[in-house]
Design an enzyme around this catalytic site. Structure first.
Site, mmCIF file in Angstrom:
data_model
loop_
_atom_site.group_PDB
_atom_site.id
_atom_site.type_symbol
_atom_site.label_atom_id
_atom_site.label_comp_id
_atom_site.label_asym_id
_atom_site.label_seq_id
_atom_site.Cartn_x
_atom_site.Cartn_y
_atom_site.Cartn_z
ATOM 1 C CG HIS A 124 -4.589 27.779 37.174
ATOM 2 N ND1 HIS A 124 -5.064 26.626 37.768
ATOM 3 C CD2 HIS A 124 -3.262 27.843 37.491
ATOM 4 C CE1 HIS A 124 -4.083 26.041 38.414
ATOM 5 N NE2 HIS A 124 -2.973 26.747 38.260
ATOM 6 C CD GLU A 125 -0.426 30.208 36.605
ATOM 7 O OE1 GLU A 125 0.041 30.474 37.718
ATOM 8 O OE2 GLU A 125 -0.389 29.054 36.123
ATOM 9 C CG HIS A 171 -1.932 29.637 41.817
ATOM 10 N ND1 HIS A 171 -2.163 28.653 42.741
ATOM 11 C CD2 HIS A 171 -1.615 28.992 40.659
ATOM 12 C CE1 HIS A 171 -2.002 27.462 42.171
ATOM 13 N NE2 HIS A 171 -1.687 27.646 40.902
ATOM 14 C CD GLU A 207 -0.980 24.148 40.657
ATOM 15 O OE1 GLU A 207 -1.622 24.518 39.661
ATOM 16 O OE2 GLU A 207 -0.118 24.841 41.209
HETATM 17 ZN ZN LIG Z 1 -1.140 26.472 39.271
#
Ligand SMILES: [Zn+2]
Length: 294
Positions: free
Chosen positions: A110-111, A114, A175
């Site tokens: 997930h990071e 981003h 997100e």
């Molecule tokens: Zn995030």
């Protein structure tokens, strides 16, 4: 006008890269004494997970273009982030909050998503563009009615409207997008993607047990833990197909979401029983929650 906008955005991107370097220096300085050495087992775990994720997704140019540098900070906060230049920061609080390597792999996926999707640049551009528009708007108000108090009140109203109508919903959208792409990264790395939803369900359970006040989602920069878990549940079937296409070993054993659901009720009941035994003055925030069997 388009030329002005072009220069404006180029200037914003340039400022943004300077800000990243500044941010990195500040962070390294602030946490210098709390950085785990490369020989630490926790550092090694994070390094292996990030290495495996980037290796499995090297067909994506943005992934292979970055050099991923690992920093593990010895802090209890459940936090991790990746700077757009590939600097990965993980707090030991997060390492304690995950129950297995699959959950950690999803969070780091997930990071990384981003960073790959350049969310920070997108966000900074939007914020600067809205500031630019509001400056024009406030100048017009002041030109029509040149009272300082009107300008101050106008600026306050405008900044709050901007925060709740654009900034926070936009953050939640980013997100959700990072969850989707991060799950795909994890699937390609043969991670048990079903663990992603378990992580957010666990976080929701911890919040319930601690009795932490919850912000309504529209007031928050992040989707609620519950909504994240539900969103991931909807994405998991597709992620499992990606795993299959990547010739990953098939998942043996029961679904971790099912095990968690069975344990959840038991954990809540035993927690409530323990709570009623303890004195009413007990500080709940200091209570340890044991998840070792989830
Ligand atoms: Zn995030």
């Amino acid at each position: 006008f388009s030329l002005i906008v072009f220069f404006y955005f180029s200037f914003t991107v340039c400022l943004f890269h300077m800000a990243i370097n500044q941010f990195l220096f500040q962070w390294m300085d602030k946490y210098e004494s709390k950085m785990l050495p490369e020989t630490d087992a926790r550092y090694q775990v994070v390094k292996r997970v990030v290495g495996h994720l980037s290796e499995s997704n090297k067909d994506i140019p943005q992934v292979s273009a970055l050099t991923w540098a690992i920093h593990v900070v010895d802090e209890p906060e459940v936090n991790a982030f990746v700077l757009p230049n590939g600097e990965v920061f993980v707090f030991t609080g997060l390492l304690n909050a995950v129950s297995d390597i699959h959950q950690l792999s999803f969070i780091l996926g997930h990071e990384i998503a981003h960073a790959v999707l350049e969310h920070a640049i997108e966000k900074a551009s939007l914020v600067h563009f809205l500031d630019f528009l509001s400056l024009i708007f406030l100048t017009m108000i002041w030109a029509i009615c040149p009272h300082d108090i009107l300008a101050v009140v106008g600026q306050r109203i405008q900044s709050k409207l901007q925060e709740f109508i654009f900034d926070r919903p936009y953050s939640r959208t980013l997100e959700t997008e990072a969850d989707k792409v991060g799950l795909q990264f994890a699937a390609k790395a043969c991670v048990d993607v079903r663990a992603s939803s378990v992580f957010w369900q666990r976080m929701e359970l911890v919040e319930t047990m601690k009795g932490e006040p919850r912000l309504p989602e529209w007031l928050s920069t992040h989707p609620s833990h519950e909504n994240r878990a539900e969103h991931l549940d909807r994405l998991i079937p597709e992620a499992l197909k990606i795993r299959e296409r990547c010739n990953c070993p098939s998942l043996s054993g029961p679904d971790p979401r099912l095990i968690f659901r069975l344990n959840r009720q038991h954990l809540l009941e035993s927690y409530r029983a323990q709570e009623s035994q303890n004195s009413t003055n007990q500080d709940l925030s200091k209570t340890e929650v044991d998840f070792s069997h989830t």
